[in-house]
Design an enzyme around this catalytic site. Structure first.
Site, PDB file in Angstrom:
ATOM      1  N   GLY A   9       1.673  -5.511  -9.265  1.00 21.86           N
ATOM      2  CA  GLY A   9       1.897  -4.228  -8.583  1.00 21.86           C
ATOM      3  C   GLY A   9       3.156  -3.590  -9.153  1.00 21.86           C
ATOM      4  N   TYR A 143      -1.061  -2.002   8.503  1.00 22.11           N
ATOM      5  CA  TYR A 143      -0.025  -2.446   7.558  1.00 22.11           C
ATOM      6  C   TYR A 143       0.897  -3.467   8.234  1.00 22.11           C
ATOM      7  CZ  TYR A 143       4.194  -1.907   4.621  1.00 22.11           C
ATOM      8  OH  TYR A 143       5.292  -2.113   3.832  1.00 22.11           O
ATOM      9  N   LYS A 147       1.361  -7.422   7.473  1.00 22.82           N
ATOM     10  CA  LYS A 147       2.661  -7.980   7.071  1.00 22.82           C
ATOM     11  C   LYS A 147       3.069  -9.130   8.006  1.00 22.82           C
ATOM     12  CE  LYS A 147       3.696  -5.656   3.368  1.00 22.82           C
ATOM     13  NZ  LYS A 147       3.753  -6.347   2.072  1.00 22.82           N
TER      14      LYS A 147
HETATM   15  N1  SER Z   1       8.424   2.294   3.844  1.00 24.14           N
HETATM   16  C1  SER Z   1       7.346   1.570   4.459  1.00 24.14           C
HETATM   17  C2  SER Z   1       6.407   2.491   5.119  1.00 24.14           C
HETATM   18  O1  SER Z   1       6.856   3.521   5.598  1.00 24.14           O
HETATM   19  C3  SER Z   1       7.892   0.601   5.447  1.00 24.14           C
HETATM   20  O2  SER Z   1       7.719  -0.678   4.969  1.00 24.14           O
HETATM   21  O3  SER Z   1       5.260   2.214   5.213  1.00 24.14           O
END
Ligand code: SER
Length: 314
Positions: A9, A143, A147
């Site tokens: 990545g 997300y 995580k």
């Molecule tokens: N910068 C990221 C986001 O806003 C946070 O891990 O998704």
């Protein structure tokens, strides 16, 4: 032993700068940039590059076989805002990408693995101010869920298989070299570009939305410091709280006005990213990173703003 480092990545906001820093530290030939897209000219010509899809096990296996990496950084992910547009893809990439890399790193005896977590692991019932390392965590974005689950897998692979995996919960990262990748904190980058281009910016986050942030130089340095720390100092194998500074859109705008006096900040209404921001911490307590590997940020708001503006002006 000489290091061989894979950055999976490598074309993203973090990868672009991490590859440069690692190449400076470990020599260009020893840092292999890997992405599903072709990188910029500099990354492509300064050292090795491979097309790699972390969801394709045959492809990953070939790369581990070819390079026998001593360190692997897995940065391929869908961020918070893009993840909400495609929850299943976000889960698939963020989860299965990690499990594939953990498994191949075990199989090929990779000495150290790095995987980033995020402030998105916290949720509406986590303490907002100085959010501690351990507390209620009820993320409500795919997300954040991926995580948090990923953190548990990292700790599991460390406890069960002694894999040396290390991780940081990044706040919003601010940088000028590569574009941000679809996060909720991206406003804090767009604002600089628009301030210089148009003298005004319409923020998708509302007044008073305070979020933890960090300048990319600090984030890259902190990441490499964590990876360089002796293994017996690393007491957290899920992911470390990691803090730089915190601000709201209006505080950032005031700082920008010191350089661009006519700058005007407006607010856009009804953006879905507001609800994500509202569920996240306003500030982070990172005393364990300070204790275990002497973490200390260097960029405050004034230094960050000055550096962003002078680099973007060039
Ligand atoms: N910068 C990221 C986001 O806003 C946070 O891990 O998704």
């Amino acid at each position: 032993m000489s290091e061989k480092i894979l950055v999976l990545g490598s074309n993203g906001q973090i990868g672009t700068e991490l590859v440069n820093s690692l190449r400076k530290a470990y020599h260009n030939d020893n840092v292999v940039a890997c992405d599903i897209r072709r990188p910029d000219y500099e990354t492509l010509h300064a050292g090795p590059f491979e097309f790699v899809n972390v969801l394709d096990k045959d492809n990953l296996k070939e790369i581990y076989q070819k390079y026998q990496p001593t360190q692997v950084y897995l940065l391929a992910a869908l961020l918070s805002a893009t993840g909400e547009q495609n929850p299943k893809l976000a889960w698939d990439l963020n989860m299965n990408g990690l499990l594939n890399v953990l498994d191949f790193s075990l199989a090929y005896k990779t000495a150290k693995v790095y995987w980033p977590s995020s402030i998105a692991v916290f949720g509406p019932n986590s303490p907002k101010q100085q959010t501690p390392q351990y507390c209620t965590m009820d993320p409500n974005t795919v997300y954040g869920i991926s995580k948090l689950a990923g953190e548990r897998w990292c700790e599991y692979y460390h406890q069960k298989y002694q894999l040396d995996v290390r991780s940081i919960r990044y706040p919003g990262l601010i940088s000028w070299k590569a574009a941000p990748g679809g996060g909720t904190t991206d406003y804090a980058i767009h604002i600089f570009h628009e301030a210089l281009k148009k003298g005004s910016y319409s923020s998708f986050l509302s007044e008073g939305t305070e979020l933890p942030m960090m300048y990319m130089d600090d984030a890259i340095r902190g990441t490499i410091e964590l990876m360089d720390a002796p293994a017996d100092k690393i007491h957290i194998r899920s992911s470390y709280n990691f803090a730089g500074l915190s601000f709201t859109p209006e505080i950032l705008a005031e700082e920008i006005k010191k350089h661009i006096p006519h700058f005007q900040l407006n607010y856009a209404s009804h953006d879905p990213r507001q609800a994500i921001a509202d569920s996240w911490p306003a500030s982070i307590d990172d005393q364990m990173a300070q204790r275990d590997w002497a973490w200390k940020p260097e960029f405050d708001l004034s230094k960050l703003t000055q550096d962003m503006i002078s680099n973007l002006r060039k």
